[in-house]
Design an enzyme around this catalytic site. Structure first.
Site, mmCIF file in Angstrom:
data_model
loop_
_atom_site.group_PDB
_atom_site.id
_atom_site.type_symbol
_atom_site.label_atom_id
_atom_site.label_comp_id
_atom_site.label_asym_id
_atom_site.label_seq_id
_atom_site.Cartn_x
_atom_site.Cartn_y
_atom_site.Cartn_z
ATOM 1 N N CYS A 2 0.849 -1.187 0.000
ATOM 2 C CA CYS A 2 0.000 0.000 0.000
ATOM 3 C C CYS A 2 0.890 1.245 0.000
ATOM 4 C CB CYS A 2 -0.947 0.101 1.185
ATOM 5 S SG CYS A 2 -2.079 -1.257 1.366
ATOM 6 N N ARG A 27 3.709 -0.615 -4.792
ATOM 7 C CA ARG A 27 3.446 -1.123 -3.443
ATOM 8 C C ARG A 27 2.046 -1.688 -3.303
ATOM 9 N NH1 ARG A 27 7.275 1.280 0.463
ATOM 10 N NH2 ARG A 27 5.879 0.474 2.024
ATOM 11 N N TRP A 78 -3.069 -2.448 -1.491
ATOM 12 C CA TRP A 78 -2.899 -3.886 -1.648
ATOM 13 C C TRP A 78 -3.860 -4.493 -0.634
ATOM 14 C CZ3 TRP A 78 -1.318 -8.045 1.460
ATOM 15 C CH2 TRP A 78 -1.020 -9.221 0.769
ATOM 16 N N ASN A 103 -1.966 2.255 6.096
ATOM 17 C CA ASN A 103 -1.233 1.030 5.767
ATOM 18 C C ASN A 103 -1.096 0.235 7.054
ATOM 19 O OD1 ASN A 103 -0.841 2.092 3.270
ATOM 20 N ND2 ASN A 103 1.367 2.430 3.504
ATOM 21 N N GLY A 104 -1.087 -1.096 6.943
ATOM 22 C CA GLY A 104 -0.939 -1.929 8.142
ATOM 23 C C GLY A 104 -2.237 -2.647 8.445
ATOM 24 N N GLU A 484 15.786 -19.481 -5.930
ATOM 25 C CA GLU A 484 15.555 -18.110 -6.383
ATOM 26 C C GLU A 484 15.065 -18.085 -7.834
ATOM 27 O OE1 GLU A 484 15.090 -15.445 -5.038
ATOM 28 O OE2 GLU A 484 15.422 -13.909 -6.559
ATOM 29 N N LYS A 488 11.462 -16.545 -9.004
ATOM 30 C CA LYS A 488 11.360 -15.479 -10.020
ATOM 31 C C LYS A 488 10.377 -15.892 -11.107
ATOM 32 C CE LYS A 488 12.661 -12.994 -8.425
ATOM 33 N NZ LYS A 488 13.235 -12.447 -7.238
ATOM 34 N N GLU A 491 6.586 -15.988 -9.817
ATOM 35 C CA GLU A 491 5.918 -14.736 -9.445
ATOM 36 C C GLU A 491 5.627 -13.837 -10.647
ATOM 37 O OE1 GLU A 491 8.085 -12.099 -6.786
ATOM 38 O OE2 GLU A 491 9.970 -12.813 -7.589
ATOM 39 N N HIS A 507 12.794 -38.084 -4.286
ATOM 40 C CA HIS A 507 12.083 -38.473 -3.064
ATOM 41 C C HIS A 507 10.613 -38.057 -3.125
ATOM 42 C CE1 HIS A 507 15.743 -39.858 -1.182
ATOM 43 N NE2 HIS A 507 16.336 -38.742 -1.584
ATOM 44 N N LYS A 606 5.150 -4.790 -3.408
ATOM 45 C CA LYS A 606 6.499 -4.632 -2.862
ATOM 46 C C LYS A 606 6.377 -4.319 -1.378
ATOM 47 C CE LYS A 606 10.800 -4.129 -4.464
ATOM 48 N NZ LYS A 606 11.409 -5.335 -5.048
HETATM 49 C C1 F6R Z 1 10.560 -11.805 -4.616
HETATM 50 C C2 F6R Z 1 10.461 -10.768 -3.613
HETATM 51 C C3 F6R Z 1 10.070 -11.137 -2.245
HETATM 52 C C4 F6R Z 1 10.902 -10.337 -1.229
HETATM 53 C C5 F6R Z 1 10.365 -10.578 0.189
HETATM 54 C C6 F6R Z 1 11.220 -9.894 1.233
HETATM 55 O O1 F6R Z 1 10.977 -11.312 -5.835
HETATM 56 O O2 F6R Z 1 10.669 -9.619 -3.893
HETATM 57 O O3 F6R Z 1 10.176 -12.499 -2.011
HETATM 58 O O4 F6R Z 1 12.231 -10.735 -1.334
HETATM 59 O O5 F6R Z 1 9.057 -10.105 0.277
HETATM 60 O O6 F6R Z 1 11.260 -8.526 1.014
HETATM 61 P P1 F6R Z 1 12.381 -7.623 1.670
HETATM 62 O O7 F6R Z 1 13.674 -8.011 1.080
HETATM 63 O O8 F6R Z 1 11.980 -6.217 1.336
HETATM 64 O O9 F6R Z 1 12.332 -7.897 3.139
#
Ligand code: F6R
Length: 611
Positions: A2, A27, A78, A103-104, A484, A488, A491, A507, A606
């Site tokens: 948000c 966000r 969000w 937010n929150g 990772e 990627k 998502e 397994h 984000k």
């Molecule tokens: C994946 C991604 C998330 C963040 C996770 C932690 O691409 O961006 O998995 O890595 O939400 O976020 P931070 O690093 O901001 O604590």
């Protein structure tokens, strides 16, 4: 998660608010809205969907009141409580005189809602935020700061809040607990936001509120108190990155731009932090003397998602080179399972945003238990950076794409430097330290070599864009890379992808393999390669198409796979970075071919500030 923007000053508020919302859209993009002081009352416009929908609605509604308003608040959401509808969009109004964005999460919203309903308040949304708006109104007797303070004292949970009243022209009130609020100081005007990227275009001078601060802002004047009404002053800081850093700079997506920035961002991360003569790293922000280093008996890394995957590389490198125990743990689990942590433990909290609720909770838990806690954070002045009080900033610049890329490679670079520093304080020779420094210094070049293959990787992606499931496998340092890479892909392309240790596949998951389930195998040169090639053969025996990430010129690996991407040779702890960059580009091109919203994948946002 948000985005909040607020403006008070002498100029029309709407351009500031809308520009801020556009900057913060990463966000959260479920809905957007603004509330303005206009004429005698409040003017509200909100829409489900992206910020552009709100912009269109405002254009249609153009009015003198709207253009003339010099104080307002705005939000991009969000969804947490209630689906992404217009009614659930912020701002929320109470009795046409209070407007509030938040937010929150207000955890005790159910009991507060019942009480407010009994007092005659009518609810139009399913959100916890509307409860807060009515609660503020119920305390309002002409002073919004007093009313918000009283309301927040009744609230359990987290909040970043901005609110205005129809009865106090030009007055903007903000508060925080757990969700950031940044106050940008202009001349005779102030712009507030949940994130500095909404402010940078207007001013670099900012104040970060602390938890439980409430501020009254009128034009250029800022008065801050704590929730128990004690006046406080908070330092003014200067934002050290430019507005350009948060622009796409000619790239089609922020994600691609951020992938291509990595040679530079890694250089920024390591600059001034390597001592090639002594063969060690200089990480003064850790604030650890030789004696402290010798005292540490274990390193524990906490983080979420991509940051946790980076942490796993740190775990391997510290055990490998420094020879003392290291573990990585999901931050969300750490807090609730009563972990054994004490004064001999070094806890490293990794977070791009510095605001992730689970990581922050883990930081607090570790501090309470007496551990030395350091932060590896990108966003300067963020909560985790401030609460840890020591650590290493990533200096990767603003990461706008929801999918994290450059933060990961900077996190790994810092972790390698930490491993080097600890190793040199224990058992690594000066000569090996000097070589290790050179290995870290070579990282930007290795990334450049991968980026040169962008067109070829785009071609390879064409062969994989139509599948709906995929596995990623790796061993040793390549195991976190597999995790990772899969994260990627899933998502941003919505292909169901799972990262597994190469040996684990047999397994259980191998039952899923068939000719439409590809396997991406990390086959970099090194001790795990032959065994992983064995696992690749097992996958091929089940008809799975194989994409190999192989070391440049490795004929053997090339002959064992259906498609391949070559990465330059590097020792495995360093090869993590080019291998990951190759997989970032691969995911990007697959998602692009599938027509996905790469920078704003569905359901994501984000900076995850809720648990
Ligand atoms: C994946 C991604 C998330 C963040 C996770 C932690 O691409 O961006 O998995 O890595 O939400 O976020 P931070 O690093 O901001 O604590």
């Amino acid at each position: 998660m948000c985005g909040i923007v607020g403006y008070t000053g002498m100029r029309p508020a709407v351009p500031f608010l809308m520009n801020g919302l556009r900057r913060l859209e990463y966000r959260g993009y479920d809905s957007a809205g603004v509330a303005l002081q206009a004429g005698e009352g409040l003017l509200l416009e909100k829409q489900a969907g992206k910020v552009q929908g709100l912009a269109d609605a405002l254009t249609e509604r153009a009015s003198v009141d709207l253009d003339g308003s010099v104080c307002g608040i705005a939000h991009t959401r969000w969804a947490t409580h209630g689906p992404p509808t217009q009614n659930n969009a912020h701002p929320h109004l109470s009795k046409e005189r209070i407007a509030l964005v938040h937010n929150g999460i207000i955890e005790n919203h159910n009991s507060l809602r019942e009480r407010l309903r009994a007092d005659g308040y009518e609810f139009l949304s399913e959100t916890d935020t509307e409860v807060l708006a009515h609660l503020v109104e119920s305390h309002y007797e002409g002073d919004l700061l007093v009313a918000l303070t009283a309301a927040l004292k009744e609230v359990q949970g987290t909040f970043g809040v901005a609110c205005i009243s129809a009865e106090e022209p030009g007055v903007l009130i903000v508060a925080r607990r757990g969700s950031p609020i940044v106050i940008g100081l202009g001349e005779d005007e102030t712009i507030v936001a949940s994130d500095a990227s909404a402010i940078i275009k207007h001013t670099r001078q900012v104040i970060y509120l602390d938890d439980n601060d409430v501020a009254r802002i009128v034009a250029g004047d800022v008065e801050i108190r704590t929730l128990d009404s004690t006046p406080v002053s908070r330092a003014t800081s200067e934002i050290d990155w430019s507005a350009d850093a948060a622009e796409k700079g000619g790239y089609e997506h922020y994600m691609l731009k951020e992938i291509f920035e990595q040679p530079e961002t890694i250089r920024n991360t390591i600059r001034g932090r390597l001592d090639s003569d002594r063969g060690t790293a200089i990480l003064s922000g850790l604030n650890l003397e030789a004696r402290d280093l010798a005292d540490i008996q274990r390193m524990l890394v906490v983080g979420c998602g991509t940051s946790m995957n980076a942490g796993m590389v740190g775990e391997y490198a510290v055990e490998d080179f420094a020879g003392f125990p290291a573990e990585v743990e999901q931050a969300a689990e750490f807090r609730y399972r009563n972990p054994i942590v004490g004064s001999k433990d070094l806890v490293i909290a990794i977070s791009q945003s510095g605001e992730t609720a689970d990581t922050l909770a883990a930081v607090r838990e570790a501090k309470d238990k007496g551990a030395t806690v350091v932060g590896l954070v990108n966003v300067v002045g963020s909560t985790i950076a401030r609460e840890t009080g020591r650590g290493v900033y990533l200096h990767a610049g603003p990461e706008i794409s929801v999918a994290s890329t450059k933060a990961f490679t900077s996190q790994v670079s810092v972790l390698l430097m930490i491993a080097l520093k600890f190793a040199r304080s224990r058992r690594m020779s000066r000569e090996r330290g000097m070589e290790f420094v050179r290995e870290i210094e070579a990282l930007p070049l290795l990334v450049e070599k991968v980026l040169e293959q962008n067109d070829r990787i785009a071609k390879v992606a064409e062969q994989f864009a139509d599948f709906e499931n995929a596995f990623y496998i790796g061993r040793g340092y390549m195991y976190p890379v597999a995790l990772e890479g899969a994260l990627k892909l899933k998502e941003i392309s919505y292909i169901h992808a799972e990262g597994y240790h190469a040996a684990e596949l047999k397994h259980g998951p191998i039952a899923l393999l068939q000719d439409n389930v590809p396997v991406v195998a990390l086959l970099n040169h090194g001790p795990g390669k032959d065994k992983t090639l064995g696992n690749v053969a097992e996958c091929q025996a089940r008809s799975a198409p194989i994409l190999g990430i192989i070391t440049e010129g490795d004929e053997e690996a090339r002959s064992c796979v259906d498609s391949y991407i070559e990465v330059p040779y590097a020792p495995l702890h360093a090869a993590v970075i080019p291998a990951t960059v190759a997989l970032q580009l691969f995911s990007y091109h697959v998602a692009r071919l599938r027509g996905c919203a790469i920078d704003q994948p569905r359901n994501l946002a984000k900076s995850v500030t809720v648990e």
